[in-house]
Motif scaffolding. Structure first.
Motif, short mmCIF file in Angstrom:
data_model
loop_
_atom_site.label_atom_id
_atom_site.label_comp_id
_atom_site.label_asym_id
_atom_site.label_seq_id
_atom_site.Cartn_x
_atom_site.Cartn_y
_atom_site.Cartn_z
N LYS A 126 0.81 -1.22 0.00
CA LYS A 126 0.00 0.00 0.00
C LYS A 126 0.84 1.27 0.00
O LYS A 126 0.56 2.23 -0.73
CB LYS A 126 -0.93 -0.02 1.21
CG LYS A 126 -1.95 1.11 1.22
CD LYS A 126 -2.88 1.01 2.41
CE LYS A 126 -3.88 2.17 2.40
NZ LYS A 126 -4.77 2.13 3.60
N ASP A 127 1.95 1.29 0.80
CA ASP A 127 2.77 2.50 0.87
C ASP A 127 3.43 2.83 -0.45
O ASP A 127 3.62 4.00 -0.81
CB ASP A 127 3.82 2.36 1.98
CG ASP A 127 4.73 1.17 1.75
OD1 ASP A 127 4.26 0.16 1.19
OD2 ASP A 127 5.92 1.25 2.11
N GLU A 171 0.72 4.09 -3.12
CA GLU A 171 0.33 5.50 -2.95
C GLU A 171 1.35 6.46 -3.57
O GLU A 171 1.03 7.63 -3.83
CB GLU A 171 0.17 5.80 -1.46
CG GLU A 171 -1.05 5.12 -0.84
CD GLU A 171 -1.10 5.27 0.67
OE1 GLU A 171 -0.10 5.80 1.23
OE2 GLU A 171 -2.11 4.86 1.29
N GLN A 172 2.57 5.97 -3.82
CA GLN A 172 3.61 6.84 -4.40
C GLN A 172 3.54 6.90 -5.93
O GLN A 172 4.21 7.71 -6.55
CB GLN A 172 4.99 6.34 -3.99
CG GLN A 172 5.25 6.38 -2.49
CD GLN A 172 6.61 5.83 -2.13
OE1 GLN A 172 7.60 6.13 -2.82
NE2 GLN A 172 6.69 5.04 -1.08
#
Length: 788
Positions: free
Chosen positions: A764-765, A768-769
């Motif tokens: 997820k991290d 998001e980028q």
């Protein structure tokens, strides 16, 4: 009437001349042809034959004799008898029983039956003597023939062991070819038809020539027969000798008390068989083989084979199994401790345990981990076994090309053993281990068979409960085993085998994941292996990331582990040379430990350029960014492709060109543009082979940019396969490709619309980028990335 029991040697003499009448009684004989000069006993039992004998005795004791064409006919008719026969003089008669006689007859000469005058109550015939032809002068050729025949008959009788001086004297006394031929028929085993042909041959020389040929055949057959009998006798003699010696040895051993050891061994094996708790069918086979062993000599090779077989049956864990740890929290804790992330795999194992907890009789699962090298597939299998509280067995399948490696060899072969499956079960000592089939995609096949086909039964929960190994030849239940296979790719695995397994894909690790794995698992393990204390080594996250980026290029962590091991070795050496720690690894002194960086990042695209598009590719080592270049030059419409491209990638370029030609109006190109220019497409890193359809969108974009002389935005990276109509099809490796774009600082990624589901695999991290833009047609790509 049957043939003679014995044939006497005729007394050849000039005796008195017997006047033969024209009409005589006739007796039919079976299974024998009589020749002149024979003195033969005949057993008479048929009514017609008895009447004919009675008639002959009442007159001049002469009787006509003719052989039946078919010996099975009990009451022959005239047409069932040969026309050429003989005349016999009845010498003696003996009553054997009320209706059975033994008659001794001397055969006088050949006759031809001219007419049957009566058939009941016995045959009465009209006969005519046959005119035999004997040579008037004995020529050297005839003399040579006579001598050859005499020598050969004596040789034959000597081989048979029946030659004596009386027989030799009789043979030597005869000089006429015909009489000699008739005499020799006594000593030959002739078939009825063959003998009848000789009887009907009236030329004495021709008859003797035929006899000469038959003699040679008989000598050859008798020689071979004697040889076979001698060899058989020798073998029997040797076997008897060995038997007597063995019996003597057994007696000696019994006196010394050693034989009791053999009996006690049999009894011990019997107890072990009962204790092994085998299925009834298997126990029955084991006891059967034990009974065979009991009656064998203990030193024989077959006894050793049976003993080994029984030991395998006894040592297999038919009923032994470990109890599963069904505490899901404990299992998750063990898996998390051993492996970072890999949530999908951990969830699948927990699901398996949950089913097992609810339904203890659930069948064993068949799981296949597929992923690049070094991502922890094999070690994951070991962790699963530890978490479940099961034994762990690993079988390396790489390079196996013999089906017997899986199913075992039959016991008839010297040195036969069970296959790797049964060997692994015995090694585990339980019937429910975690069985790791490593490198299942590296199996080979040749004339020995296809081991992948042998695995079909092993990896099918419906069939493997009765798996039969060729060596054991009895079924073994594999349904409780948790089979885990590993592979780098699914393509080499046969589809039918792949269909039997639940495939779980393990993608490569991100830089962040590698950093965590290095800190949590690799460094503590390496420090322990090299005898170093934790406080001796100081290394920051930034330095580890630098090692990952500049010294390794892989999806897994094997190369990273080797680099960290190099640092540990160098520290160990410094300590051994007297230096004192702690030792801090920094970006500045990293080259002292590992040398200059091995993987220098390609130059990033600094500005928007004409004919240069940024593509994303998947390799076994992870994702990669490719800069596809295209230029146009005056020419005749040739398409030039360079950069070590595979056939599929070349076809993507051809498809892109065809699409551009079909859309020349929308792209504002002249209809004949392809006849004026040559187009050259190049993919850098030319030494590395590249293939696959996922570069289709990138190649088409670079070509359109070059032809329209409009630049491509450097902010976008793209992937996707194109069709001739410009549709964008889904591709694989989205996670790896996205991570590669992020490493290059590219935040906008174009992916096929149907690949939207693959975004769930990306952490997820990281998701998001990146701005993911979904595309379904090449027109959408052109509008986004090509600047006006």
């Amino acid at each position: 009437m049957r043939e003679e029991l014995e044939i006497n040697i005729p007394e050849i003499s000039e005796g008195e001349i017997i006047d033969v009448p024209e009409i005589l009684p006739l007796m039919a004989i079976r299974d024998i042809v009589l020749f002149p000069s024979m003195v033969v006993p005949l057993f008479v039992g048929r009514p017609k034959s008895l009447k004919a004998i009675e008639e002959a005795l009442n007159k001049d004791k002469l009787i006509a004799l003719s052989t039946q064409k078919n010996s099975r006919i009990e009451n022959p008719k005239p047409e069932d008898l040969y026309k050429i026969g003989t005349i016999g003089l009845i010498l003696k008669t003996f009553n054997i029983s009320e209706n059975r006689l033994k008659v001794v007859v001397q055969v006088l000469s050949r006759v031809e039956i001219k007419e049957f005058l009566q058939t009941d109550p016995y045959f009465k015939v009209k006969i005519e003597p046959c005119k035999e032809k004997e040579p008037e002068i004995i020529t050297p050729e005839i003399e040579a023939l006579i001598r050859t025949v005499k020598e050969n008959i004596e040789k034959l009788l000597a081989l048979k062991g029946t030659l004596n001086s009386e027989i030799s004297a009789v043979i030597e006394s005869i000089e006429e070819p015909g009489r000699l031929a008739d005499l020799i028929t006594i000593y030959l085993k002739l078939k009825v038809k063959q003998a009848q042909n000789l009887l009907e041959t009236l030329d004495g020389v021709e008859r003797l020539k035929t006899i000469s040929k038959i003699l040679l055949q008989e000598i050859e057959i008798t020689t071979l027969q004697n040889k076979i009998q001698a060899e058989a006798q020798e073998e029997i003699g040797r076997s008897q000798r060995e038997y007597f010696l063995r019996e003597q040895l057994r007696a000696i051993k019994r006196e010394l008390g050693e034989f009791e050891d053999i009996e006690s061994e049999i009894e011990e094996l019997r107890k072990k068989i009962k204790k092994a708790k085998m299925p009834k069918q298997v126990e029955k086979e084991a006891l059967k083989q034990l009974n065979r062993l009991e009656f064998m000599h203990p030193d024989s090779s077959e006894a050793a084979v049976i003993r080994n077989y029984l030991e395998w049956l006894i040592e297999l864990p038919w009923k032994k199994s470990t109890k599963d740890i069904l505490d899901l929290k404990h299992v998750k804790k063990v898996l998390d401790k051993d492996h970072y992330n890999l949530e999908k795999v951990k969830d699948r194992i927990l699901e398996f345990l949950a089913v097992k907890k609810i339904n203890p009789k659930a069948k064993g699962a068949i799981i296949c981990f597929v992923g690049p090298p070094g991502v922890g597939k094999t070690s994951l299998g070991r962790s699963i076994a530890e978490a479940l509280g099961r034994k762990f067995v690993r079988a390396a399948l790489g390079g196996i090309k013999d089906e017997a490696e899986i199913r075992g060899h039959r016991r008839t072969y010297v040195g036969a053993l069970p296959g790797r499956i049964i060997q692994g079960i015995k090694q585990a000592g339980v019937n429910n281990p975690v069985f790791l089939l490593d490198e299942i995609d590296k199996l080979c096949s040749d004339f020995h068979g296809d081991p992948a086909a042998a695995l079909l039964e092993v990896l099918d929960p419906e069939q493997n409960k009765e798996f039969v190994d060729h060596y054991l030849d009895v079924p073994f239940d594999l349904s409780k085993v948790l089979f885990i296979a590993t592979a780098n790719m699914t393509e080499p695995i046969p589809k039918v085998l792949l269909d039997r397994m639940e495939v779980i894909y393990l993608s490569g690790y991100t830089f962040k994941e590698k950093l965590e794995i290095a800190k949590r698992h690799l460094l503590p393990k390496l420090l322990k292996d090299h005898g170093l204390k934790k406080k001796l080594l100081k290394i920051s996250d930034k330095v580890i990331l630098k090692i990952i980026e500049e010294y390794t290029f892989e999806s897994g962590v094997r190369e990273l582990e080797r680099k960290l091991a190099t640092i540990c070795r160098k520290i160990a050496r410094k300590l051994a040379e007297g230096e004192k720690g702690p030792f801090e690894i920094t970006e500045e002194n990293l080259t002292e430990y590992l040398g200059p960086p091995e993987y220098i990042e390609e130059l990033k695209q600094e500005k928007d350029e004409i004919g240069v598009a940024t593509g994303l590719a998947w390799t076994p080592n992870g994702g990669e960014v490719l800069y596809v270049e295209a230029v146009t030059m005056p020419g005749k419409g040739n398409l030039i492709l360079t950069g070590h491209l595979g056939d599929i990638m070349k076809e993507s370029a051809q498809a892109a060109l065809s699409y551009i030609r079909s859309r020349h109006k929308e792209l504002q190109l002249r209809p004949d543009f392809y006849t004026k220019y040559d187009i050259h497409v190049h993919v850098p890193s030319g030494a590395i082979p590249k293939d696959g359809p996922s570069a289709g969108v990138t190649i088409a974009t670079a070509m359109i940019s070059a032809l329209t002389q409009k630049p491509v935005s450097k902010d976008y990276a793209m992937t996707g396969e194109i069709t001739l109509r410009g549709k964008v099809l889904p591709v694989g490796g989205i996670k790896e490709k996205s991570l590669a774009a992020l490493r290059k600082g590219i935040k906008k990624v174009l992916i096929p619309y149907k690949n939207a589901k693959d975004l769930e695999d990306i952490p997820k991290d990281l998701r998001e980028q990146i701005e993911f833009i979904f595309i379904s047609h090449l027109d959408e790509v052109i509008k986004l990335v090509i600047k006006n």
